[in-house]
Design a protein around this motif. Sequence first.
Motif, PDB file in Angstrom:
ATOM      1  N   SER A   1       0.825  -1.208   0.000  1.00 20.35           N
ATOM      2  CA  SER A   1       0.000   0.000   0.000  1.00 20.35           C
ATOM      3  C   SER A   1       0.859   1.258   0.000  1.00 20.35           C
ATOM      4  CB  SER A   1      -0.939   0.011   1.212  1.00 20.35           C
ATOM      5  OG  SER A   1      -0.217   0.186   2.411  1.00 20.35           O
ATOM      6  N   ILE A   2       0.237   2.331  -0.476  1.00 17.39           N
ATOM      7  CA  ILE A   2       0.826   3.669  -0.429  1.00 17.39           C
ATOM      8  C   ILE A   2      -0.181   4.594   0.232  1.00 17.39           C
ATOM      9  CG2 ILE A   2       1.530   5.685  -1.783  1.00 17.39           C
ATOM     10  CD1 ILE A   2       2.692   3.841  -3.851  1.00 17.39           C
ATOM     11  N   ARG A   3       0.271   5.345   1.213  1.00 20.65           N
ATOM     12  CA  ARG A   3      -0.565   6.366   1.846  1.00 20.65           C
ATOM     13  C   ARG A   3      -0.200   7.726   1.267  1.00 20.65           C
ATOM     14  NH1 ARG A   3      -2.658   5.506   7.688  1.00 20.65           N
ATOM     15  NH2 ARG A   3      -2.786   3.235   7.870  1.00 20.65           N
ATOM     16  N   ALA A   4      -1.213   8.528   1.003  1.00 21.68           N
ATOM     17  CA  ALA A   4      -0.977   9.862   0.450  1.00 21.68           C
ATOM     18  C   ALA A   4      -2.087  10.785   0.912  1.00 21.68           C
ATOM     19  CB  ALA A   4      -0.932   9.809  -1.068  1.00 21.68           C
ATOM     20  N   ASP A   5      -1.760  12.058   1.045  1.00 16.34           N
ATOM     21  CA  ASP A   5      -2.756  13.084   1.357  1.00 16.34           C
ATOM     22  C   ASP A   5      -3.209  13.726   0.058  1.00 16.34           C
ATOM     23  OD1 ASP A   5      -2.458  12.597   4.051  1.00 16.34           O
ATOM     24  OD2 ASP A   5      -0.933  14.154   4.329  1.00 16.34           O
TER      25      ASP A   5
ATOM     26  N   THR B   1      -5.994  11.653   4.330  1.00  9.32           N
ATOM     27  CA  THR B   1      -5.123  10.541   3.977  1.00  9.32           C
ATOM     28  C   THR B   1      -5.933   9.407   3.366  1.00  9.32           C
ATOM     29  OG1 THR B   1      -3.603  11.071   5.780  1.00  9.32           O
ATOM     30  CG2 THR B   1      -3.455   8.857   4.845  1.00  9.32           C
ATOM     31  N   VAL B   2      -5.475   8.938   2.207  1.00  9.64           N
ATOM     32  CA  VAL B   2      -6.043   7.747   1.593  1.00  9.64           C
ATOM     33  C   VAL B   2      -4.941   6.700   1.505  1.00  9.64           C
ATOM     34  CG1 VAL B   2      -7.724   9.067   0.262  1.00  9.64           C
ATOM     35  CG2 VAL B   2      -5.531   8.492  -0.778  1.00  9.64           C
ATOM     36  N   GLU B   3      -5.337   5.443   1.519  1.00  7.49           N
ATOM     37  CA  GLU B   3      -4.383   4.340   1.424  1.00  7.49           C
ATOM     38  C   GLU B   3      -4.778   3.459   0.249  1.00  7.49           C
ATOM     39  OE1 GLU B   3      -2.301   0.879   4.214  1.00  7.49           O
ATOM     40  OE2 GLU B   3      -4.142   1.878   4.886  1.00  7.49           O
ATOM     41  N   VAL B   4      -3.942   3.438  -0.765  1.00  4.35           N
ATOM     42  CA  VAL B   4      -4.185   2.620  -1.954  1.00  4.35           C
ATOM     43  C   VAL B   4      -3.578   1.246  -1.704  1.00  4.35           C
ATOM     44  CG1 VAL B   4      -3.832   2.418  -4.434  1.00  4.35           C
ATOM     45  CG2 VAL B   4      -4.121   4.678  -3.390  1.00  4.35           C
TER      46      VAL B   4
END
Length: 283
Positions: free
Chosen positions: A136-140, A187-190
């Motif tokens: 996963s990648i977390r990004a704002d 924050t979303v987590e793909v």
Amino acid sequence: MEVTKDELTISEFGRRAGLSHKALRLYDVSGLLPPARVDPVNGYRLYSADQLERARRISVMRQLDMPLSTIAEVLTGTDEEALIRLDRWWAAEEANTAARKATLEYLRDRLIRAGSPGLTPRPVLVRDVPDTKIASIRADTDQQLLMGVIVSSTIEIRAHLTKAGAGLAGGSWVIYHGAVTPESEATVEVCVPFTGLVDPAGPIGIRVEPAHTEAYCTITMDECVYPRIMLAYDLVEDWVRKYAGPAAGPPREVYRAGYQDMPGDGPAVDVAVPIHPREGKNR
């Protein structure tokens, strides 16, 4: 000021590279394109002819409205790595443009057919999800850039998993750790499920998504557009409050394998909310 035959003044360099003095000063301050030498007496910037190719690449990328931070990433490493980063950024830009167009079409539809339901009735279902190994990648991000973040992160994760020899289980999902709106970031987590052994790398983390029960409804590609998709969230969250009590985790969008190639009216995405299994039941 003494200028050697291999050096170019800022005016000559800017003319040959197609960049203004202002742009060159900005790229110097940002570290993208510092001059080869600064005269210690008068502070004049002097450039090398070898820097022209980098300058022209920066100029082209700025014409594409690429942010300076992204340009720095693209220019880091080999040309092969730059090509990968460039393609990933462009895929995100196309996704953001497509999302904006879909939002426009939604608004036009609501203006033309005022009073019609924005989402046709559908059931809310319950399913059990097993422990799942994910990268996963977390990004704002805010709503405007959301689809680009999802697309570019998914591409980056899948490339890493493929290079590591992992098995791709198909599909992916995005967990919303906060409310993403047009005015505010969250924050979303793909997440991409996989099998095998893979090490984390850069922004990519490796973890196990715990087993859980979730309530969900399925929407089509056409219904996935903001703000129409919020009607699906309302549907699921209202069901959860009525039948399952407080949610057991953050909401998520589960993208089916190959969803990008599905027709607009084809089932593509599940809007889901984790629930406490003792309380949940089909409805």
